[in-house]
Design a protein around this motif. Structure first.
Motif: not given
Length: 409
Positions: A95-96, A321-322, A324-327, A346-347
């Protein structure tokens, strides 16, 4: 089970049934003294187990796996599975990666294609969404917040001295990190992010939180060479964008150092962390917005630009928000080291998507430079793993020696 025992031993069994179960298919699986029951009829019967009378129906269970007759049963089965921690980690990682990559491309579109040239206002939308949603979840009882963390009482003075500095550097990192998209391509920005370990090592060493090691320095040196080659091969190179990118990474590294120094082992739950840290970031972002962006936002009718496509800006807020939360979730359920490795992976994926889907141009020299950076990143991470293992072994030896000394006394 039979209603009539065949032997005294059967009658004394803890799973001996006092009622006749003729029209119910009942099976029992015992593991380490725990029983799991399942039934396939709507009838409710009574069993006696270890002197306790237990009611069992077709959708109930006494510990263990339930029949998946409802959504609650499915959730119960997943949450009690031995693989649940792995499933949580995989969920947060996937998800992140998706949400953070989507936010990068969306922010680039809004600032370049939609001409929304207000990076601080844009990133503040995600911070506002994080704070608002965390307040809503806490008010609804989904999450909890506490002013007492161990021996620490969270007061206004403690908040200003410990949380506010972290929020300030987070705001600077977000602000400069978004400004970069006005000057550099998405692919080149991801290449520059390969130098994050070098910046982090420098800041941590200056703060006395990191010790130098030959292998670590080798990895950082290779990283620096690769990043320099990537920058040299960039077609649309702009110094102001590179300076902003490096400044953003320095602010992020300082934030992590301050976080480690000021909070130590003080732990916050995911939503609780957003609840405490978001206001501090918003205060600092507000100062930057009023100073740098608000005059242009008003004169250029920035609010009108938002109203032209409000769905995109709402999406950017929710994605903020997602992310910040998932990190926080990825770091909590994996480790900081794993998070860095995943970040580089990911990069690399973002670079490929930027080139193949969005037509970003990269040169052969940039590919060579980025490949060298990945080799340096690998050397760096291996050296950090060796340091971590050595530190753990040292701690174990110290605990063992202190235990022996205590027993001798």
């Amino acid at each position: 089970f039979n209603s009539t025992p065949k032997s005294p031993r059967a009658k004394n069994s803890p799973f001996y049934s006092k009622t006749q179960v003729s029209d119910t298919h009942l099976c029992s699986h015992s593991f380490m003294g725990r029983a799991v029951f399942s039934m396939s009829s709507a009838r409710t019967d009574t069993l006696e187990s270890n002197g306790e009378r237990l009611k069992i129906s077709n959708d109930a269970v006494v510990g263990g796996v339930r029949n998946a007759s409802s959504f609650q049963d499915i959730v119960h089965n997943i949450s009690t599975s031995p693989q649940f921690p792995v499933l949580k980690a995989v969920f947060f990682i996937t998800a992140w990666a998706i949400t953070s990559s989507s936010l990068i491309f969306l922010n680039k579109h809004l600032m370049s294609e939609a001409h929304f040239h207000y990076p601080m206002i844009l990133c503040s939308m995600g911070v506002v969404a994080s704070w608002t949603i965390s307040i809503g979840l806490i008010s609804a009882g989904v999450a909890t917040v506490s002013r007492q963390k161990g021996q620490t009482q969270i007061t206004a003075r403690w908040y200003a001295a410990h949380i506010l500095p972290i929020g300030m550097f987070a705001a600077l990192s977000l602000g400069f990190g978004n400004y970069v998209y006005l000057y550099l391509s998405v692919s080149f920005i991801q290449m520059l992010k390969a130098c994050v370990p070098a910046v982090t090592l420098f800041v941590m060493f200056c703060a006395g939180l990191e010790r130098l090691d030959a292998k670590v320095l080798t990895g950082v040196a290779v990283l620096t060479v690769g990043t320099t080659l990537s920058a040299y091969g960039e077609i649309d190179f702009k110094w102001i964008g590179v300076v902003m990118m490096v400044t953003s990474e320095f602010c992020e590294a300082i934030r992590m150092a301050v976080l480690q120094y000021l909070l130590g082992n003080l732990k916050f739950e995911l939503i609780e962390g957003l609840y405490w840290f978001s206001p501090a970031s918003l205060i600092c972002l507000f100062v930057g917005i009023m100073w740098l962006e608000m005059p242009a936002f008003v004169s250029e009718n920035g609010f009108g630009k938002i109203m032209e496509a409000p769905g995109l800006y709402i999406c950017a807020s929710l994605l903020g928000f997602c992310v910040n939360f998932l990190t926080l979730g990825v770091i909590k359920y994996t480790s900081g080291l794993t998070f860095k490795v995943l970040g580089q992976a990911k990069n690399t994926a973002i670079i490929l998507i930027s080139v193949l889907v969005f037509g970003s141009q990269i040169t052969g020299l940039q590919i060579i430079g980025y490949t060298i950076s990945m080799v340096g990143f690998y050397v760096y991470q291996m050296a950090k793993m060796e340091q971590q293992k050595a530190m753990e072994s040292m701690n174990i030896e110290m605990r063992n020696s202190s235990g022996k000394n205590g027993s001798e006394r």
